[in-house]
Structures are given as C-alpha cells and as structure tokens.
Design an enzyme around this catalytic site. Structure first.
Site, PDB file in Angstrom:
ATOM      1  N   ASP A   1       0.853  -1.194   0.000  1.00 39.92           N
ATOM      2  CA  ASP A   1       0.000   0.000   0.000  1.00 39.92           C
ATOM      3  C   ASP A   1       0.885   1.239   0.000  1.00 39.92           C
ATOM      4  O   ASP A   1       1.319   1.680  -1.045  1.00 39.92           O
ATOM      5  CB  ASP A   1      -1.050  -0.031   1.115  1.00 39.92           C
ATOM      6  CG  ASP A   1      -0.497  -0.443   2.471  1.00 39.92           C
ATOM      7  OD1 ASP A   1       0.670  -0.172   2.789  1.00 39.92           O
ATOM      8  OD2 ASP A   1      -1.270  -1.043   3.245  1.00 39.92           O
TER       9      ASP A   1
ATOM     10  N   ASP B   1      -4.001 -10.364   7.952  1.00 38.00           N
ATOM     11  CA  ASP B   1      -4.671 -10.514   9.243  1.00 38.00           C
ATOM     12  C   ASP B   1      -5.218  -9.211   9.795  1.00 38.00           C
ATOM     13  O   ASP B   1      -4.858  -8.119   9.356  1.00 38.00           O
ATOM     14  CB  ASP B   1      -3.676 -11.073  10.266  1.00 38.00           C
ATOM     15  CG  ASP B   1      -2.629 -10.033  10.664  1.00 38.00           C
ATOM     16  OD1 ASP B   1      -2.590  -9.664  11.856  1.00 38.00           O
ATOM     17  OD2 ASP B   1      -1.858  -9.574   9.794  1.00 38.00           O
TER      18      ASP B   1
END
Length: 186
Positions: free
Chosen positions: A113, A169
């Site tokens: 990202d 996660d």
C-alpha cells in the site's frame, strides 16, 4: 476490483465484521499472473534468484508462488510488521534467514500500500549486498503508493481497503481464510 460473491458469508474478528471482497478463485488467478511475469524474467535467464518471504502475511502467497515456478530458486524469509489493528505504523524488520550478497532478490509481499515496508526492506537488502531487488506482490494499492521505485510484479490492483484472508490478518486473526474480506461499514 470488487466482488461480493453470494456463497461467502460475513465474518467477525474481534470487534470488526468483514464482508466478502475477492473469492479464492480470483486470488489464484492473480497469483498465476504474478508467477507468469516472474517466469518471463527468470525462467531462461541462468540466474538463480532468491525469493524473500515477508513473514507472516506472505506465507500463503509465497507457497503458492513457489509451486508455480519451474526454474531453480532459493527461498529465505524475514519478519516484518507495520500494522497495529487496521493502521499502518513504524516498520520493524527482524531476522533475514539467508545470505543475499551478490544475488537477485525478489521480495514476495502479500500487499503493498504506502510502500513503507518495501522501502525499508529494499534499503536493508541493498545495504546487505543484494545485486538487485525486485518486488512481487499479490495485492497492490496504487492509489496510496507514493514511492520512487517500481513494483515489478503485481497479481492484482485493489482499492485502499483494509483486507484480511489469504495470509493477511487483523490483529493476527484471519490469515487462514482462503478468500479476501474487507471491513463491513454497514
């Protein structure tokens, strides 16, 4: 890219509810695309690259990628963390498990990202003597990436959503899910 397959249910992890986003079939196709790109560069190159699994999130992606490659390659790992809950924070790198000096290294990452983790990894690997460093990611968020180095191999571009599943996660839960989920804001 967003889909909401009807055969997947919402899940709850701690205090958050997640809804279906990308089914496993699309994840597998994304891995096929990334593997095809890597094979094009290395299959007949005569180079034995070192694949670097970024733990813990990239374990599932790394295993799937390695099964798709038929040329000689080595595998090492490093522990990286930058998320606390759903927010990105300081990058922590621990324990490179092999020698990369003079080698072509391909970082295998679950998601890129902001690029902060990859930037820190690239700097460490180059400082440790890697001949070259390339980046292969399963998921790429191009609308938030603002670094001056390329992401060489991309399985799938996605929007800037917090995702879990396939190794990713939320506070260590959700890695075992074969599909990808996003936070359900409803």
């Amino acid at each position: 890219m967003e889909s909401n397959p009807t055969n997947m249910d919402k899940i709850k992890l701690f205090d958050k509810t997640f809804r279906p986003y990308i089914p496993n079939e699309e994840v597998e196709k994304a891995i096929d695309r990334a593997a095809e790109q890597v094979r094009a560069d290395f299959e007949n190159s005569g180079t034995v690259p070192v694949f670097l699994c970024v733990l813990n999130g990239a374990i599932m992606f790394t295993a799937a990628m390695m099964k798709r490659l038929s040329f000689p390659a080595e595998l090492v790992s490093i522990k990286s963390s930058s998320y606390i809950g759903t927010k990105s924070g300081a990058v922590n790198l621990v324990g490179l498990t092999g020698d990369i000096k003079g080698r072509s290294v391909i970082i295998l990452e679950d998601v890129v990202d902001t690029g902060n983790t990859i930037e820190a990894l690239r700097a460490k690997l180059l400082k440790d003597g890697a001949a070259e460093v390339r980046v292969c990611t399963l998921f790429f968020k191009p609308n938030v990436f603002a670094k001056d180095f390329p992401i060489d191999y991309v399985g799938m571009n996605i929007s800037n959503e917090f995702i879990v599943g396939y190794g990713l996660d939320y506070n260590e839960l959700g890695r075992n899910l074969k599909d990808i989920y996003i936070i359900d804001e409803q």
